[in-house]
Design a protein around this motif. Structure first.
Motif, short mmCIF file in Angstrom:
data_model
loop_
_atom_site.label_atom_id
_atom_site.label_comp_id
_atom_site.label_asym_id
_atom_site.label_seq_id
_atom_site.Cartn_x
_atom_site.Cartn_y
_atom_site.Cartn_z
N GLU A 21 -3.77 -4.06 5.73
CA GLU A 21 -2.82 -5.18 5.71
C GLU A 21 -1.88 -5.05 4.50
O GLU A 21 -0.67 -5.29 4.61
CB GLU A 21 -3.56 -6.51 5.65
CG GLU A 21 -2.62 -7.72 5.65
CD GLU A 21 -3.35 -9.06 5.54
OE1 GLU A 21 -2.67 -10.08 5.36
OE2 GLU A 21 -4.60 -9.06 5.61
N SER A 22 -2.44 -4.65 3.36
CA SER A 22 -1.62 -4.47 2.16
C SER A 22 -0.57 -3.39 2.38
O SER A 22 0.59 -3.55 1.97
CB SER A 22 -2.51 -4.09 0.97
OG SER A 22 -3.44 -5.10 0.68
N GLU B 72 0.82 -2.49 5.19
CA GLU B 72 1.87 -3.02 6.06
C GLU B 72 2.83 -3.92 5.29
O GLU B 72 4.05 -3.85 5.47
CB GLU B 72 1.24 -3.78 7.23
CG GLU B 72 0.49 -2.88 8.22
CD GLU B 72 -0.16 -3.67 9.33
OE1 GLU B 72 0.01 -4.91 9.36
OE2 GLU B 72 -0.85 -3.06 10.17
N LEU B 73 2.28 -4.77 4.42
CA LEU B 73 3.12 -5.67 3.63
C LEU B 73 4.00 -4.88 2.66
O LEU B 73 5.18 -5.21 2.47
CB LEU B 73 2.24 -6.66 2.85
CG LEU B 73 1.51 -7.70 3.70
CD1 LEU B 73 0.49 -8.47 2.84
CD2 LEU B 73 2.48 -8.68 4.34
N GLN C 223 5.01 -1.79 3.08
CA GLN C 223 6.02 -1.10 3.88
C GLN C 223 7.13 -2.06 4.29
O GLN C 223 8.31 -1.72 4.22
CB GLN C 223 5.36 -0.47 5.11
CG GLN C 223 4.48 0.73 4.78
CD GLN C 223 3.64 1.20 5.94
OE1 GLN C 223 3.33 0.41 6.85
NE2 GLN C 223 3.24 2.46 5.94
N ASP C 224 6.76 -3.26 4.69
CA ASP C 224 7.76 -4.26 5.08
C ASP C 224 8.68 -4.61 3.92
O ASP C 224 9.87 -4.89 4.11
CB ASP C 224 7.07 -5.52 5.60
CG ASP C 224 6.38 -5.31 6.94
OD1 ASP C 224 6.68 -4.30 7.61
OD2 ASP C 224 5.52 -6.15 7.30
N ALA C 225 8.12 -4.57 2.70
CA ALA C 225 8.91 -4.92 1.51
C ALA C 225 9.71 -3.73 0.99
O ALA C 225 10.47 -3.87 0.03
CB ALA C 225 7.98 -5.43 0.41
N GLY C 226 9.54 -2.56 1.61
CA GLY C 226 10.28 -1.38 1.20
C GLY C 226 9.72 -0.71 -0.05
O GLY C 226 10.39 0.14 -0.65
N ASP D 128 7.12 4.02 2.04
CA ASP D 128 7.70 4.30 3.34
C ASP D 128 6.62 4.35 4.42
O ASP D 128 5.52 3.82 4.24
CB ASP D 128 8.55 5.57 3.30
CG ASP D 128 7.72 6.82 2.98
OD1 ASP D 128 6.50 6.80 3.19
OD2 ASP D 128 8.31 7.82 2.52
N GLU D 129 6.90 5.02 5.50
CA GLU D 129 6.01 4.98 6.66
C GLU D 129 4.64 5.55 6.38
O GLU D 129 3.64 5.17 6.99
CB GLU D 129 6.66 5.77 7.81
CG GLU D 129 5.88 5.73 9.11
CD GLU D 129 6.58 6.51 10.21
OE1 GLU D 129 5.98 6.63 11.30
OE2 GLU D 129 7.71 6.98 9.97
N GLU E 63 -1.72 -10.32 0.09
CA GLU E 63 -0.43 -11.00 -0.14
C GLU E 63 0.06 -10.82 -1.57
O GLU E 63 1.26 -10.94 -1.85
CB GLU E 63 -0.56 -12.49 0.18
CG GLU E 63 -0.75 -12.81 1.66
CD GLU E 63 -2.16 -12.50 2.16
OE1 GLU E 63 -3.08 -12.38 1.31
OE2 GLU E 63 -2.35 -12.37 3.39
N VAL F 287 2.40 -6.99 -3.05
CA VAL F 287 3.83 -6.72 -3.19
C VAL F 287 4.31 -7.14 -4.58
O VAL F 287 5.05 -6.40 -5.26
CB VAL F 287 4.64 -7.44 -2.09
CG1 VAL F 287 6.13 -7.31 -2.36
CG2 VAL F 287 4.30 -6.87 -0.72
#
Length: 367
Positions: free
Chosen positions: A111-112, A114-115, A117-120, A123-124, A145, A148
């Protein structure tokens, strides 16, 4: 119905994981330029995607195997303390070595990622060291949470741990990584990276490192400070989870004269700025450090209850060096009775029990 019985050769598992780690590093090094060239030249990406899939699989597998090795090593230490079970490197167990709590932890790591990656932030593809950083940071009490915000605070990006790619990592029985330093030019950067990797906050200790900059460089940056002194005299140096360095002096000169660095250490070791110097001159200083770390015990001559607590004690001394400055720290230490640590204000502040001092006043010792 009883759980199935299984066994693991702990040393063989460690060797296998190290081999996989080396393979992954090779794949990562190979793929990055190929991916750019394939896209630029319009070359079919189907075969390259197979390598990318293999890279992703390894990045997920290696942290899990590291965790299994850590748990197996724990079992092995319990075996060795039992007279009927001690000896060998194979441990047996029933059921799965990784329990439900570990499954929850891995879910938090994913989960961390993914968060982040979503925040840039990354990368992938999260590297193995990014995953390990997330794991240790979550274990320090943060939630997915929070990751980031921590990443932004520490300036984490896709290349943060590149400095560690060619660094030898020695691990304690519970898996904590220490990083060997072989080039004094990289000492400070590796110290920061290892502190971060272990879930620490090097941004909060940068002020201390700046105040103790003589550990890393001489005046006007013309030399490598005490880190260079250790390595140039045949010693070995390692970055620790506390963000400080630990050094083992090199061999004696002419088999008689103590190593130059050894002249600056007493008892179980002495803290100089950012570097905890072990006592003694050593023919193979790297092995001394490696054995100390992998056994998870304090170095010879120290009465500290554990390596972890000893380094916590020495980190406080590093803060004292930074606060007081070079000359005043030496004056305060020498004039307050260095031979009576139980009444020494700097030792009391650093934690007498952590430092391995047995005092009749116990926890009530005051300066």
């Amino acid at each position: 119905m009883t759980d199935d019985y299984a066994s693991i050769d702990v040393d063989a598992l460690e060797a296998a994981v190290d081999d996989l780690d080396a393979t992954l590093t090779g794949v990562q090094t190979l793929i990055s330029p190929l991916e750019r060239d394939f896209e630029r030249l319009g070359v079919d990406m189907s075969n390259l995607r197979k390598l990318l899939d293999a890279q992703e699989d390894l990045e997920e597998l290696i942290p899990e195997l590291r965790e299994r090795h850590r748990l197996a090593r724990q079992l092995l230490s319990e075996y060795s303390s039992h007279p009927a079970l001690g000896g060998g490197t194979v441990v047996g167990f029933t059921g799965d070595l990784v329990d439900d709590l570990d499954l929850v932890h891995r879910a938090d790591v994913n989960e961390s990622i993914e968060l982040l990656q979503d925040a840039g932030v990354i990368d992938e593809y999260a590297t193995v060291l990014h995953r390990e950083w997330i794991s240790w940071t979550l274990q320090s009490g943060l939630s997915p949470e929070d990751m980031v915000e921590r990443a932004i605070q520490e300036g984490v990006d896709q290349n943060t741990f590149d400095i560690l790619h060619d660094v030898t990592l020695w691990r304690t029985p519970d898996g904590r990584p220490y990083g060997r330093i072989e080039n004094a030019d990289d000492a400070e950067a590796i110290a920061r990276a290892i502190e971060l990797l272990n879930g620490g906050e090097p941004s909060l200790s940068d002020e201390r490192r700046d105040a103790n900059s003589w550990s890393y460089s001489t005046m006007f940056g013309m030399g490598n400070g005490d880190a260079g002194l250790v390595l140039n005299n045949g010693g070995a140096l390692v970055a620790t989870p506390e963000g400080i360095l630990m050094a083992a002096p090199g061999p004696k000169s002419l088999d008689v004269i103590p190593n130059t660095v050894d002249l600056f250490s007493l008892r179980g070791g002495t803290m100089w700025g950012e570097i905890f110097v072990l006592n003694g001159s050593h023919d193979d200083p790297a092995s001394v450090l490696e054995d100390t770390i992998t056994d998870g015990v304090p170095p010879p001559g120290s009465g500290a209850p554990s390596l972890e607590r000893l380094l916590r004690h020495e980190r406080v001394h590093a803060e004292q060096w930074a606060r007081l400055g070079y000359t005043r720290f030496i004056w305060e230490y020498v004039t307050n009775g260095p031979n009576n640590p139980c009444e020494h204000p700097l030792e009391i502040e650093a934690g007498l029990a952590d430092g391995g001092y047995t005092c009749t006043c116990g926890n009530s010792c005051v300066p």
